[in-house]
Scaffold this active site. Structure first.
Site, PDB file in Angstrom:
ATOM      1  CG  HIS A 136     -17.172   9.196 -70.528  1.00 27.00           C
ATOM      2  ND1 HIS A 136     -16.253   9.850 -71.324  1.00 27.00           N
ATOM      3  CD2 HIS A 136     -16.452   8.690 -69.499  1.00 27.00           C
ATOM      4  CE1 HIS A 136     -15.049   9.748 -70.796  1.00 27.00           C
ATOM      5  NE2 HIS A 136     -15.138   9.050 -69.667  1.00 27.00           N
ATOM      6  CG  ASP A 150     -14.180   9.636 -63.077  1.00 27.32           C
ATOM      7  OD1 ASP A 150     -14.194   8.431 -62.776  1.00 27.32           O
ATOM      8  OD2 ASP A 150     -13.646  10.070 -64.117  1.00 27.32           O
ATOM      9  CD  GLU A 205      -9.226  12.277 -69.940  1.00 23.96           C
ATOM     10  OE1 GLU A 205      -8.822  11.101 -70.020  1.00 23.96           O
ATOM     11  OE2 GLU A 205      -9.832  12.712 -68.933  1.00 23.96           O
TER      12      GLU A 205
HETATM   13  N1  HPA Z   1      -9.609   9.289 -68.234  1.00 24.68           N
HETATM   14  C1  HPA Z   1      -8.887   8.179 -68.080  1.00 24.68           C
HETATM   15  N2  HPA Z   1      -9.127   7.296 -67.127  1.00 24.68           N
HETATM   16  C2  HPA Z   1     -10.140   7.520 -66.308  1.00 24.68           C
HETATM   17  C3  HPA Z   1     -10.926   8.646 -66.412  1.00 24.68           C
HETATM   18  C4  HPA Z   1     -10.654   9.572 -67.437  1.00 24.68           C
HETATM   19  O1  HPA Z   1     -11.321  10.609 -67.638  1.00 24.68           O
HETATM   20  N3  HPA Z   1     -11.844   8.579 -65.419  1.00 24.68           N
HETATM   21  C5  HPA Z   1     -11.615   7.428 -64.758  1.00 24.68           C
HETATM   22  N4  HPA Z   1     -10.581   6.790 -65.285  1.00 24.68           N
HETATM   23 ZN    ZN Z   2     -13.556   8.705 -68.413  1.00 24.20          ZN
END
Ligand code: HPA
Ligand code: ZN
Length: 334
Positions: free
Chosen positions: A14, A276, A197
Site C-alpha cells: 500500500h 504516503d 479508512e
Molecule cells: N486514502 C485515500 N486516498 C489516498 C490516500 C489514503 O490513505 N493516500 C493517498 N490517496
Molecule cells: Zn492509501
C-alpha cells in the site's frame, strides 16, 4: 548478519507514489519545471503537514504533485522511493499512482508510465526490489471517467498489474464502481480498493461483494462489524494497514490506540505499509518500528506480519518462496 542491522524483509503493498514526494523534491521540481506553488520555502511547505482529516491531507498531496511534469520527474520519484524502501527492508513493492491526478492536468498517462516503468524496471538490479504497478482511480470523480481511462489503458496494452480506488471515501461507496471493477477483472487485472479508512464497515463488505477485491487498503473500520471480521478472518482477506497514516490523518488519536493488537488477536490477515511516507512520518520500516515499540511486538509477530505481506502480494509462487527464504534468514539472524 547481525539481527540489529538486518531489516525485516517485507513486501510493501500500500504505497502511493505521489505520496513519496519529499519537500526538497517538490521545491526542486517546481523550480525546474516552472510550476508555481503556494509555498516557496521548505519551512513554509513543512508547516503544512499538520492534517485534521483525510481531505486536509489530500488537498496538500494534490497541490504538490503538480510539480510532476515529465517522465524524468516520474522516474526520479519512483527511483527515490525504491532507494528509501530498499534501505528499510522492502524487497517487493506493489505501488500505485493516481490516474486522474495527472490526466486531468494534461499529463498523458504515457508520460507517467514511461517514467515509472523506467525506475521499476531498474529496481531489481539497482535496489533488489521487484514490483507491480497499480493504477488508482479517484472515487470522488465520476465512475464513467475511470472506466474510460481504464479502457484506454487496456486498449493501449499499458503495462499495469491492477487497479485501486482512493481519494475521499465518505459519500463515494463501492457500488458506484461495479462496471470499472468488472472491466478490470475481465482483463485479468488484480483489484484492490481503499475501504473502511474514514468510511463505514459496509464499504469493506461492499468492496468484497460488489467489486470482488483481492485486498482491502486500510480496512480498519471493519472492526465495527463483528460478523464482517469473522468473515474476513475465515476468507483470509488481506488488509494493508498503515499505522502512521492512521495517526496523522486522525482516524485514531494516538498510536497507542491503534487497533493493530486487536487485529492481530482476531487473526485478521494484515500487513504493515506506509501509504504516503513523505507525508506521514516515515517509510515502511518506520511504520514497523513504531508499532514494534508501541506494542512491544515480539519476533514471532514481526515474522507473521512479514509473511503476511508476502502471501498477500501478487507475486507468483516462486517470488513468494524467494521472499519467505529471506524471512527465514531474518529469523535465523535474531
Ligand atoms: N486514502 C485515500 N486516498 C489516498 C490516500 C489514503 O490513505 N493516500 C493517498 N490517496
Ligand atoms: Zn492509501
Amino acid at each position: 548478519m547481525n539481527g540489529s542491522t538486518m531489516h525485516l524483509p517485507i513486501a510493501e503493498l500500500h504505497l502511493h507514489l505521489e505520496g513519496t514526494l519529499e519537500p526538497e523534491f517538490i521545491l526542486e521540481a517546481a523550480a525546474r519545471n516552472g510550476v508555481e506553488l503556494p509555498w516557496t520555502s521548505l519551512a513554509d511547505l513543512r508547516s503544512r503537514y499538520d492534517f485534521t482529516d483525510l481531505q486536509s491531507f489530500l488537498d496538500l498531496l494534490y497541490t504538490n504533485l503538480e510539480v510532476l511534469q515529465t517522465s524524468r520527474d516520474f522516474e526520479q520519484m519512483t527511483r527515490d522511493y525504491l532507494r528509501r524502501a530498499s534501505a528499510g527492508g522492502v524487497r517487493h513493492a506493489e505501488v500505485s499512482f493516481d490516474a486522474q491526478a495527472h490526466l486531468l492536468r494534461g499529463i498523458p498517462l504515457e508520460v507517467v508510465l514511461t517514467g515509472i516503468h523506467a525506475a521499476l524496471d531498474a529496481g531489481e538490479s539497482e535496489f533488489g526490489i521487484t514490483s507491480k504497478l497499480i493504477v488508482s482511480f479517484w472515487r470522488d470523480r465520476p465512475a464513467s471517467e475511470a472506466v474510460e481511462i481504464l479502457q484506454g489503458l487496456i486498449d493501449s496494452d499499458a503495462r499495469i498489474d491492477g487497479i485501486g480506488l482512493d481519494s475521499a471515501e465518505v459519500g463515494y461507496p463501492p457500488a458506484l464502481f461495479v462496471e470499472l471493477y468488472d472491466l478490470a477483472r475481465s482483463h485479468g487485472l488484480h483489484v484492490v480498493a481503499h475501504a473502511g479508512e474514514e468510511g463505514p464497515a459496509q464499504n469493506v463488505a461492499d468492496s468484497l461483494d460488489l467489486l470482488k477485491v483481492e485486498r482491502i487498503d486500510h480496512g480498519n473500520n471493519c472492526l465495527d462489524d463483528e460478523r464482517l471480521v469473522a468473515r474476513m478472518v475465515a476468507e483470509r482477506v488481506p488488509m494493508t494497514v498503515c499505522p502512521l497514516s492512521n495517526v496523522r490523518l486522525r482516524t485514531i488519536d494516538t498510536l497507542a490506540r491503534h487497533p493493530l493488537p486487536v487485529m492481530l488477536e482476531k487473526g485478521l490477515f494484515i500487513s504493515i505499509n506506509s501509504d504516503d511516507p513523505a507525508y506521514f512520518g516515515g517509510y515502511a520500516d518506520a511504520n514497523v518500528a513504531a508499532v514494534t515499540e508501541q506494542f512491544a511486538l515480539d519476533d514471532a509477530t514481526l515474522e507473521l506480519l512479514a509473511r503476511n505481506s508476502v502471501d498477500a502480494s501478487f507475486l507468483d509462487a516462486a517470488g513468494k518462496a524467494r521472499l519467505h527464504g529471506e524471512i527465514d534468514d531474518w529469523v535465523r539472524s535474531r
